[in-house]
Design a protein around this motif. Structure first.
Motif, short mmCIF file in Angstrom:
data_model
loop_
_atom_site.label_atom_id
_atom_site.label_comp_id
_atom_site.label_asym_id
_atom_site.label_seq_id
_atom_site.Cartn_x
_atom_site.Cartn_y
_atom_site.Cartn_z
N ASP A 1 1.23 3.91 -3.19
CA ASP A 1 1.08 5.29 -2.31
C ASP A 1 1.79 6.23 -2.72
O ASP A 1 1.79 7.34 -3.43
CB ASP A 1 0.59 6.02 -1.18
N ARG A 2 3.31 5.86 -2.54
CA ARG A 2 4.23 6.49 -2.98
C ARG A 2 4.04 6.95 -5.10
O ARG A 2 4.56 8.07 -4.82
CB ARG A 2 5.38 6.29 -3.34
N LEU B 1 1.21 6.92 -6.70
CA LEU B 1 -0.08 7.76 -7.24
C LEU B 1 0.11 9.52 -6.74
O LEU B 1 -0.20 10.47 -6.64
CB LEU B 1 -1.12 7.38 -6.01
N THR B 2 1.27 9.69 -5.60
CA THR B 2 1.70 11.30 -5.75
C THR B 2 2.99 11.48 -5.99
O THR B 2 3.27 12.52 -6.01
CB THR B 2 2.23 11.29 -3.81
N ARG C 1 2.34 8.42 -11.65
CA ARG C 1 1.07 7.92 -11.49
C ARG C 1 0.25 7.34 -12.58
O ARG C 1 -0.90 6.67 -11.28
CB ARG C 1 0.07 9.03 -11.51
N ASP D 1 -10.61 3.62 -5.26
CA ASP D 1 -9.75 4.57 -5.13
C ASP D 1 -9.52 5.56 -6.09
O ASP D 1 -9.34 6.52 -6.64
CB ASP D 1 -8.21 4.22 -4.69
N ARG E 1 -8.04 -2.57 -5.10
CA ARG E 1 -8.62 -0.53 -4.65
C ARG E 1 -9.76 -0.05 -5.80
O ARG E 1 -9.38 0.88 -6.20
CB ARG E 1 -7.56 0.13 -4.44
N ALA F 1 0.81 -1.34 -0.15
CA ALA F 1 -0.17 -0.20 0.16
C ALA F 1 0.98 1.00 -0.04
O ALA F 1 0.41 2.31 -0.57
CB ALA F 1 -0.43 -0.16 0.92
#
Length: 422
Positions: free
Chosen positions: A240-241, A243-244, A251, A266, A263, A236
């Motif tokens: 998340d790294r 996605l940002t 991304r 999301d 997910r 996770a």
């Protein structure tokens, strides 16, 4: 020479006179070694610049003869060139003979690498045999030079040895090469590090998110989210790294990986991403999870100020008959970002109408003017020339003048008869 003129001439002469290359140029630079190799050969075509041999001994004087000193005027033979010069000599036989000196002079190994791509077969084969005798880690310092030479017709031999050494060598040495400034070097080092599993998924995700090299972004992002790359507790955080990340392609890799992570929901956040590629990935993931993104976009476009890119997304997956008019209405929205994305949505729907869009060439926002120009370019010949000439006048704002000039040029090309037309 290579554009450095007297500087390179002086470098070769100083090496000829006994200076070490490391004293005169950056021996870690592939460019410097290749320039030195070329400069030695060129300097041989200008022999008056080379160091002179020792002067001839003078003829004996009368006093010398009386004292029994007869002497002779035999000319002194020129001294042999230093190994660094001989390894670059125009004569292949001299280059071949000089290769033996590399065994006792590790600092000349870059020139051994150069000779592995030599145009003379005996020189090339001897150099390759000597290079193959070296331990694998000896190939890491000249890695940039090896990869630069691999672009040449006979340059693959040393690259193959380097890749084998990277696959078998110490992990620390491979990872050290990932920090090299040369693009070809760090790309190869990262590729081998990924193959060998030397980097953790979080390290890969961080590299993808922070580096500016798009090839490296793709390589590291894909490796970071590969199935089984990270234990479940870390997966996770890795995702998340990505996605940002600032880079859209990173991304996009993270959004696509949401499907494998289960997910799907999301991905809805990324329907309004500023990048069209990321929006497309988000729609794919949502559909895989059983969600139709079109109603989501329609709902978001009811208040586009919160998510301006929703107007572009509506055009990318909407229905021309149903959604085009919504986008036309949004061209009057007070936010320039909404107007820009609305134009993009109309282009995606193939719903651009020249007469309705042309007034946006006078929009106060340069971004809107640019977007309208791109949309109008395919049909520039249909815009009245007088309208464009008026907007190219000096008193008009610069974005308007630039747009008018682009459209005038496009119109001229479109009006030109096709080749062979009679």
């Amino acid at each position: 020479m290579d554009g450095r003129g007297g500087e390179t001439t002086g470098t070769v002469v100083q090496v000829w006179e006994g200076a070490a290359p490391a004293e005169l140029f950056d021996v870690a630079s592939a460019e410097e070694w290749l320039a030195f190799d070329a400069d030695v050969r060129e300097l041989h075509d200008r022999p008056w610049l080379l160091p002179r041999p020792a002067e001839e001994r003078p003829a004996p004087t009368l006093l010398d003869r009386l004292r029994g000193r007869t002497g002779s005027r035999a000319p002194a033979s020129p001294p042999p060139p230093p190994p660094a010069i001989a390894l670059c000599h125009p004569d292949g036989r001299v280059r071949e003979a000089a290769l033996d000196a590399v065994r006792a002079a590790p600092e000349l190994r870059p020139l051994l690498v150069v000779r592995c791509a030599d145009w003379v077969a005996p020189v090339r084969e001897k150099a390759r045999a000597l290079l193959a005798e070296l331990p694998g880690d000896a190939l890491f310092p000249p890695a940039e030079l090896i990869l630069r030479l691999s672009r040449r017709e006979r340059g693959d031999f040393a690259r193959t040895l380097l890749e084998d050494a990277l696959r078998e060598g110490p992990a620390a040495e491979v990872l050290a090469l990932t920090a090299r400034p040369g693009r070809a070097t760090y790309r190869l080092a990262y590729r081998i590090a990924v193959e060998r599993g030397l980097l953790t998924p979080m390290e890969l995700a961080t590299t993808a998110a922070t580096c500016g090299d798009v090839t490296l972004q793709d390589l590291c992002a894909e490796a970071a989210v590969r199935p089984g790359a990270a234990p479940d507790p870390d997966a996770a955080a890795v995702l998340d790294r990505l996605l940002t990340a600032r880079a859209p392609r990173v991304r996009a890799a993270g959004v696509t990986a949401l499907r494998r992570a289960g997910r799907h929901g999301d991905a809805e956040l990324f329907l309004v991403d500023r990048s069209g590629v990321v929006r497309a990935c988000a729609r794919y993931v949502l559909r895989q999870g059983g969600v139709d993104p079109l109603p989501v976009y329609r709902g978001l476009c009811a208040d586009p100020a919160a998510h301006p890119a929703a107007t572009a997304g509506l055009g990318e997956c909407g229905d021309r008959a149903t959604d085009a008019e919504t986008l036309w209405v949004l061209l009057g929205h007070p936010l320039p970002s909404v107007r820009v994305h609305a134009i993009s949505g109309l282009r995606a729907l193939d719903a651009v109408e020249r007469e309705r869009l042309t007034p946006l060439l006078d929009d106060p926002s340069p971004a809107v003017v640019r977007a309208a120009t791109r949309a109008l370019l395919p049909d520039a010949a249909g815009i009245p020339e007088s309208l464009l000439r008026e907007r190219s006048a000096p008193e008009r704002p610069r974005p308007v003048r630039v747009a008018a000039d682009r459209l005038l040029r496009a119109a001229a090309r479109q009006s030109r008869p096709a080749p062979g037309y009679r």
